[in-house]
Write an enzyme that holds these catalytic residues in place. Structure first.
Site: not given
Ligand code: TYM
Length: 328
Positions: A111, A191, A194
């Protein structure tokens, strides 16, 4: 009952990476664990965003959770910022987390190269807030995609340090990975994300899906229709494994290697199967959008339930760290 916490940032529409990497597995876990699924809006503020859209995006995320199959009778669906203990605990964890643990986190490095002129402290501190999200509920497990593993490792390190310094309060949460833990984008390079415009969204129509797949990258070595392809390096084949039935997967695998099937036909089969999976979700979302008060009620109830656990944990923590004053 053991507990689970997981969440998604409301930074845009949910895509099949979110679905296959995380949310699909949340549904099954609802029967075995007490689950709290958050919409982590404070995390979505670490990069530039539009405040005017936040409410719409949070509600869209909640509607998607319900449309995919999260059941408010079994799980609590909540909004991170509505339970202020998340940020309160994050501050406490900040005081025991060395900066060096945070600068080595891969997502921070990534990032900070993507947003060099907007390097706010929130980006660095992001995993500490994530640790707070999880341990506030004393979660035993966290179902996430592969990209979150380094954050989970850091959470465990923070837990060990807290428990060592103040006495045992938190379990060390383990990660739960599904077979779709790393979904690649339609560019076949990065990957699915969004921010990269390489997604199939959960509410894409069959026509959107067909058009997007038609442009998606396949085996880069396969230049002409009559060339034999290699499914092992083809992103479309990886998606077949997650959306198609085993007979079709076998057929595509075999016929691609012998050039009996071309990429166009292979993508058509995938588009059909993907649409079959996603159409009920899209339709359920449309239905829920007509009853948005129900979605809001689900969130209000989930916030209430989460708050009870959060307040209990904070009382215990305050006692341990010496800020539970008897004269107040
Ligand atoms: P975020 O919002 O980026 O994504 C949400 C969930 O989707 C999964 N994910 C993917 N899995 C497989 N392939 C992909 N291309 C892909 N893109 C996204 C992410 O691994 C995630 O599980 N930091 C986290 C949000 C968060 C969180 C937490 C998660 C904040 N606090 C506590 C678990 C527990 C995030 O940015 O997810």
């Amino acid at each position: 009952m053991k507990r689970i916490f997981s969440g998604v940032q409301p930074s845009g529409r949910l895509h099949i990476g979110n679905y296959l990497g995380a949310i699909k597995s949340w549904i099954k876990l609802q029967d075995k664990y007490k689950c709290i699924y958050g919409i982590v809006d404070y995390h979505a503020m670490t990069v530039k965003y539009s405040p005017d859209d936040m409410q719409k995006r949070v509600l869209d995320c909640a509607t998607s959770y319900l449309a995919i199959g999260l059941d408010p009778k079994k799980s609590s669906l909540m909004i991170q910022s509505a339970v202020k203990e998340h940020t309160e605990l994050a501050w406490i964890l900040n005081t025991i987390t060395p900066i060096s643990w945070l600068t080595r986190v891969p997502t921070y490095k990534e990032k900070s190269s993507q947003h060099p002129d907007d390097l706010n402290i929130g980006l660095l501190d992001y995993p500490v807030l994530m640790a707070a999200d999880i341990i506030l509920y004393k979660a035993d497990a966290v179902p996430v995609g592969e990209d979150q593993l380094s954050h989970l490792e850091l959470t465990r390190e923070i837990v060990r340090r807290f428990n060592y310094r103040f006495g045992r309060v938190f379990p060390e949460p383990k990660s739960i990975l599904s077979s779709g833990a790393r979904i690649m984008g339609l560019d076949g390079k990065s990957k699915m994300s969004k921010s990269l415009n390489n997604c199939i969204y959960l509410d894409d129509t069959p026509d959107d899906i067909r058009k997007k797949l038609a442009r998606a990258v396949t085996d880069p070595q396969r230049q002409r229709r009559n060339d034999a392809g290699n499914p092992d390096v083809c992103n479309i084949f990886s998606l077949h494994k997650l959306f198609s039935i085993s007979e079709e997967i076998e057929r595509v695998n075999k016929e691609c290697r012998t050039a009996e099937i071309g990429c166009v036909e292979c993508k058509k089969i995938l588009a059909k199967n993907m649409s079959n999976d996603l159409t009920p979700i899209r339709e359920k979302k449309l239905e829920l959008n007509k009853d948005i008060d129900y979605v809001k009620d689900v969130l209000l109830a989930g916030i209430k339930e989460s708050k009870i656990i959060a307040m209990e944990t904070m009382e215990e923590i305050k006692q341990k760290i010496g800020v539970k004053y008897t004269f107040l």
